[in-house]
Motif scaffolding. Sequence first.
Motif, PDB file in Angstrom:
ATOM      1  N   MET B   1       0.834  -1.206   0.000  1.00 54.10           N
ATOM      2  CA  MET B   1       0.000   0.000   0.000  1.00 54.10           C
ATOM      3  C   MET B   1       0.866   1.253   0.000  1.00 54.10           C
ATOM      4  O   MET B   1       0.695   2.162  -0.813  1.00 54.10           O
ATOM      5  N   LYS B   2       1.877   1.240   0.877  1.00 51.28           N
ATOM      6  CA  LYS B   2       2.772   2.387   0.957  1.00 51.28           C
ATOM      7  C   LYS B   2       3.515   2.566  -0.373  1.00 51.28           C
ATOM      8  O   LYS B   2       3.653   3.682  -0.882  1.00 51.28           O
ATOM      9  N   ALA B   3       3.925   1.430  -0.929  1.00 47.33           N
ATOM     10  CA  ALA B   3       4.664   1.480  -2.193  1.00 47.33           C
ATOM     11  C   ALA B   3       3.778   2.021  -3.308  1.00 47.33           C
ATOM     12  O   ALA B   3       4.233   2.762  -4.181  1.00 47.33           O
ATOM     13  N   MET B   4       2.483   1.637  -3.257  1.00 44.70           N
ATOM     14  CA  MET B   4       1.557   2.083  -4.298  1.00 44.70           C
ATOM     15  C   MET B   4       1.401   3.600  -4.264  1.00 44.70           C
ATOM     16  O   MET B   4       1.416   4.263  -5.290  1.00 44.70           O
ATOM     17  N   VAL B   5       1.277   4.128  -3.042  1.00 42.95           N
ATOM     18  CA  VAL B   5       1.122   5.574  -2.903  1.00 42.95           C
ATOM     19  C   VAL B   5       2.387   6.284  -3.367  1.00 42.95           C
ATOM     20  O   VAL B   5       2.337   7.269  -4.106  1.00 42.95           O
ATOM     21  N   LYS B   6       3.523   5.710  -2.981  1.00 43.19           N
ATOM     22  CA  LYS B   6       4.803   6.324  -3.341  1.00 43.19           C
ATOM     23  C   LYS B   6       4.958   6.375  -4.868  1.00 43.19           C
ATOM     24  O   LYS B   6       5.376   7.379  -5.437  1.00 43.19           O
ATOM     25  N   GLU B   7       4.586   5.271  -5.493  1.00 39.55           N
ATOM     26  CA  GLU B   7       4.704   5.185  -6.940  1.00 39.55           C
ATOM     27  C   GLU B   7       3.824   6.237  -7.609  1.00 39.55           C
ATOM     28  O   GLU B   7       4.230   6.892  -8.561  1.00 39.55           O
ATOM     29  N   LEU B   8       2.624   6.393  -7.052  1.00 43.26           N
ATOM     30  CA  LEU B   8       1.685   7.341  -7.627  1.00 43.26           C
ATOM     31  C   LEU B   8       2.194   8.774  -7.462  1.00 43.26           C
ATOM     32  O   LEU B   8       2.073   9.594  -8.369  1.00 43.26           O
ATOM     33  N   ILE B   9       2.799   9.040  -6.312  1.00 46.51           N
ATOM     34  CA  ILE B   9       3.343  10.387  -6.093  1.00 46.51           C
ATOM     35  C   ILE B   9       4.477  10.655  -7.075  1.00 46.51           C
ATOM     36  O   ILE B   9       4.585  11.722  -7.665  1.00 46.51           O
ATOM     37  N   GLN B  10       5.269   9.605  -7.306  1.00 52.52           N
ATOM     38  CA  GLN B  10       6.371   9.733  -8.248  1.00 52.52           C
ATOM     39  C   GLN B  10       5.863  10.086  -9.647  1.00 52.52           C
ATOM     40  O   GLN B  10       6.511  10.806 -10.394  1.00 52.52           O
ATOM     41  N   TYR B  11       4.695   9.584  -9.985  1.00 55.76           N
ATOM     42  CA  TYR B  11       4.158   9.806 -11.328  1.00 55.76           C
ATOM     43  C   TYR B  11       3.073  10.873 -11.352  1.00 55.76           C
ATOM     44  O   TYR B  11       2.246  10.891 -12.248  1.00 55.76           O
ATOM     45  N   ARG B  12       3.062  11.750 -10.347  1.00 57.85           N
ATOM     46  CA  ARG B  12       1.993  12.741 -10.275  1.00 57.85           C
ATOM     47  C   ARG B  12       1.985  13.674 -11.486  1.00 57.85           C
ATOM     48  O   ARG B  12       0.926  14.100 -11.928  1.00 57.85           O
ATOM     49  N   ARG B 106      -0.499   2.072 -14.071  1.00 62.05           N
ATOM     50  CA  ARG B 106      -1.688   2.235 -14.914  1.00 62.05           C
ATOM     51  C   ARG B 106      -2.844   2.899 -14.187  1.00 62.05           C
ATOM     52  O   ARG B 106      -3.841   3.275 -14.821  1.00 62.05           O
ATOM     53  N   GLU B 107      -2.733   3.031 -12.858  1.00 62.95           N
ATOM     54  CA  GLU B 107      -3.777   3.729 -12.105  1.00 62.95           C
ATOM     55  C   GLU B 107      -4.027   5.113 -12.676  1.00 62.95           C
ATOM     56  O   GLU B 107      -5.125   5.650 -12.564  1.00 62.95           O
ATOM     57  N   CYS B 166     -10.417  -2.159 -15.272  1.00 63.56           N
ATOM     58  CA  CYS B 166      -9.694  -3.412 -15.526  1.00 63.56           C
ATOM     59  C   CYS B 166     -10.653  -4.527 -15.919  1.00 63.56           C
ATOM     60  O   CYS B 166     -10.281  -5.377 -16.719  1.00 63.56           O
ATOM     61  N   ALA B 167     -11.886  -4.492 -15.424  1.00 63.81           N
ATOM     62  CA  ALA B 167     -12.853  -5.492 -15.890  1.00 63.81           C
ATOM     63  C   ALA B 167     -13.067  -5.353 -17.397  1.00 63.81           C
ATOM     64  O   ALA B 167     -13.096  -6.340 -18.131  1.00 63.81           O
ATOM     65  N   ASN B 168     -13.143  -4.111 -17.852  1.00 58.81           N
ATOM     66  CA  ASN B 168     -13.368  -3.886 -19.284  1.00 58.81           C
ATOM     67  C   ASN B 168     -12.153  -4.280 -20.116  1.00 58.81           C
ATOM     68  O   ASN B 168     -12.272  -4.652 -21.280  1.00 58.81           O
ATOM     69  N   LEU B 169     -10.985  -4.221 -19.494  1.00 59.86           N
ATOM     70  CA  LEU B 169      -9.780  -4.620 -20.218  1.00 59.86           C
ATOM     71  C   LEU B 169      -9.811  -6.114 -20.503  1.00 59.86           C
ATOM     72  O   LEU B 169      -9.438  -6.566 -21.574  1.00 59.86           O
ATOM     73  N   PHE B 250      -6.856  -3.524  -8.760  1.00 61.49           N
ATOM     74  CA  PHE B 250      -6.213  -2.949  -9.942  1.00 61.49           C
ATOM     75  C   PHE B 250      -4.711  -3.222  -9.913  1.00 61.49           C
ATOM     76  O   PHE B 250      -4.117  -3.670 -10.889  1.00 61.49           O
ATOM     77  N   HIS B 251      -4.115  -2.959  -8.766  1.00 58.53           N
ATOM     78  CA  HIS B 251      -2.677  -3.106  -8.640  1.00 58.53           C
ATOM     79  C   HIS B 251      -2.239  -4.550  -8.842  1.00 58.53           C
ATOM     80  O   HIS B 251      -1.207  -4.827  -9.436  1.00 58.53           O
ATOM     81  N   ARG B 252      -3.051  -5.473  -8.349  1.00 54.88           N
ATOM     82  CA  ARG B 252      -2.683  -6.876  -8.490  1.00 54.88           C
ATOM     83  C   ARG B 252      -2.783  -7.376  -9.917  1.00 54.88           C
ATOM     84  O   ARG B 252      -2.059  -8.271 -10.321  1.00 54.88           O
TER      85      ARG B 252
END
Lengths: 392, 261
Positions: B1-12, B106-107, B166-169, B250-252
């Motif tokens: 979870m922490k990593a997901m947030v960090k990644e998102l901040i990196q790609y803001r 991809r979020e 992701c369901a639509n994908l 989504f992340h998984r």
Amino acid sequence: MSNVAIEFCHVYKKFKKGEKFDSLRDFIPHLTRKILSNASNGDLREKEFWAVKDVSFQVGYGEAVGIIGPNGAGKSTILKLLSGILLPNKGTFKVNGKISALIEVGAGFHPDLTGRENIYLNGAILGMNREEVREKYDSIVEFSELEEFIDTPVKRYSSGMYARLGFSIAAHVDPQILLIDEVLSVGDFSFQQKCLKKMHEIIDSGTTIIFISHNLPAVIQLCPKTILLNRGAVHQFGDTKDVCRQYYKIFSQTRKVDEGDSLSLEGVELFSSNGSPVTVFRPGDPAKIRFSIGSKIEIKDLVMSLFIKRNDGMVLFDTRSDLSGNKYFSFSEGETKEIDLSFKVNLPQGTYYVGMTLIAPSQGFCLYQDEAIEFYVDAPKSTGYAFLDLKW
Amino acid sequence: MKAMVKELIQYRHLLMMLTWRDIRIRYKQSVMGFMWAIFMPLLIVAAGIVVKKGISIISGKPLELSDLASITVKALPWAFFIGTIRFSTGSLVGNRNLVTKIFFPREVFPLASVLANLFDFGIASAALVVILGFMGVGISVYLLWVPFLLLFLILFSAGLGMLMSCANLFFRDVKYIVEVILTFAIFFTPVFYEASIFGKWETLLLLNPVGSILECINTVVVLRRPPNYYWLSYAASCGIGLFLLGWNVFHRLEYSFAENI
């Protein structure tokens, strides 16, 4: 700490042939079958194949490595694995450093946006922030030579302009590791030269590069080492020129002709003008080559051809005995014949390979020897394709 | 979870650029321009007036100005909700080129759809404030609840948007299912009417988190009363819960997007 930028360790990736399940209705029966047949991730199920099979290699920091191979060899798959778009089914890989992948020039362009807007958008997609793009904006536009059209929506661009803008943006991201998939084939000749120059600059600045291309001269120019892939597996990894020659050799058309085993090449030797065997020549030296050919059957009127290849696989000279000398060769049963040919080594510095074939004009190939013998020319003061013995 | 947030901040930056792109192309080469942001809520309000008028004729109660105000107040968040779900459902498939070619979390695609719709919502809200002023809806301390209620709605929409994208994908028919549901969902959600008119069935309608959020918004803005705290906390937990669930799922699945798209 090692100086390995990229390390692939027995990496496998499988893909599926045929249709995927696009709708829920098809998926549920598939899922039940999948659960019932408890095959593990590492095995192939029905209709699956390995797109990348047991690939291992290492790339050090600051190295430029080319990847070549026929279509479908797994080149782009390896790049996608490296950049994290795909996950391997088996095996591990390590990437040390910030990676940037140029898998397709202009992949992130939106047709309705102008060139200027797309520079900012695509810059963000390739991992730059707004400030970085702003800083590099002028040099991106200048490199693309599109100043006039920068405020035109890219849907009105020609494909060359599109590609030029795409490459310009990509060339201005400075990552530690750059993955490039066939992006040099864009633009006109002068732009291609400019791209190559830019790539040299990128390499000189210490960036690690993985370069995929079908443009072998460009690979030779940029990368000292190259991986040859075939059907998902590493066929050869080494000096680029050797790998390119190997590539030409295994995938050239002549390879596929049926060779009988009734004729065999028993020996090849090179001699200098005074008759002593040598493998190093000076340009312009007279040379003699002797082929010893044995035949199990009686065969008449064979045509011989002789060709000389450079070490990157390029054929420099190719001729046939019937066309240039009106000469034919006949063998009686069990005979071994020595055929002597003389020529002048009018070649610049380099490593060369002599190949020969014997053809029965009506039946096709009887003997095919791609690299019968290797020789070197020692001429430190000349380059190019031929030695013209110029007098100043 | 922490990593997901960090990644998102990196790609803001990328998230902002994609949001900007989504907004930009919507207003480019379009006749309506910024009117577009108001167009859909306006239609919903018009439909709501027709329905309300019908109800008032049957029940014999006259149509009041506050009824119109509550339809307008509910129409905007509703338009935001369906707009977000609609755009984010197609966001991954619509960016196939990027999903298969370049790596980043991809979020950003469904989240950019949320933000772009939030921008439209912002424009429409500015218009709404003016309209409410004319209608004589005053200010109250309960307005302080609005940002929280909107946050829950945004989280809920983002969570659902990520799940649907992701369901639509994986299954292209999801897009059509979502479309059909969105078209008729307005009848199951208290937009044109108050949940209270259903008497003891009210609970059933408020179980729809969007419904309870809309009712709470109506209570604090138009009725100027404190919200129902039970339903408020229900909406909050639904919003946060679905957001976390959606993001995790989504992340998984993210790693398998490129080969299944």
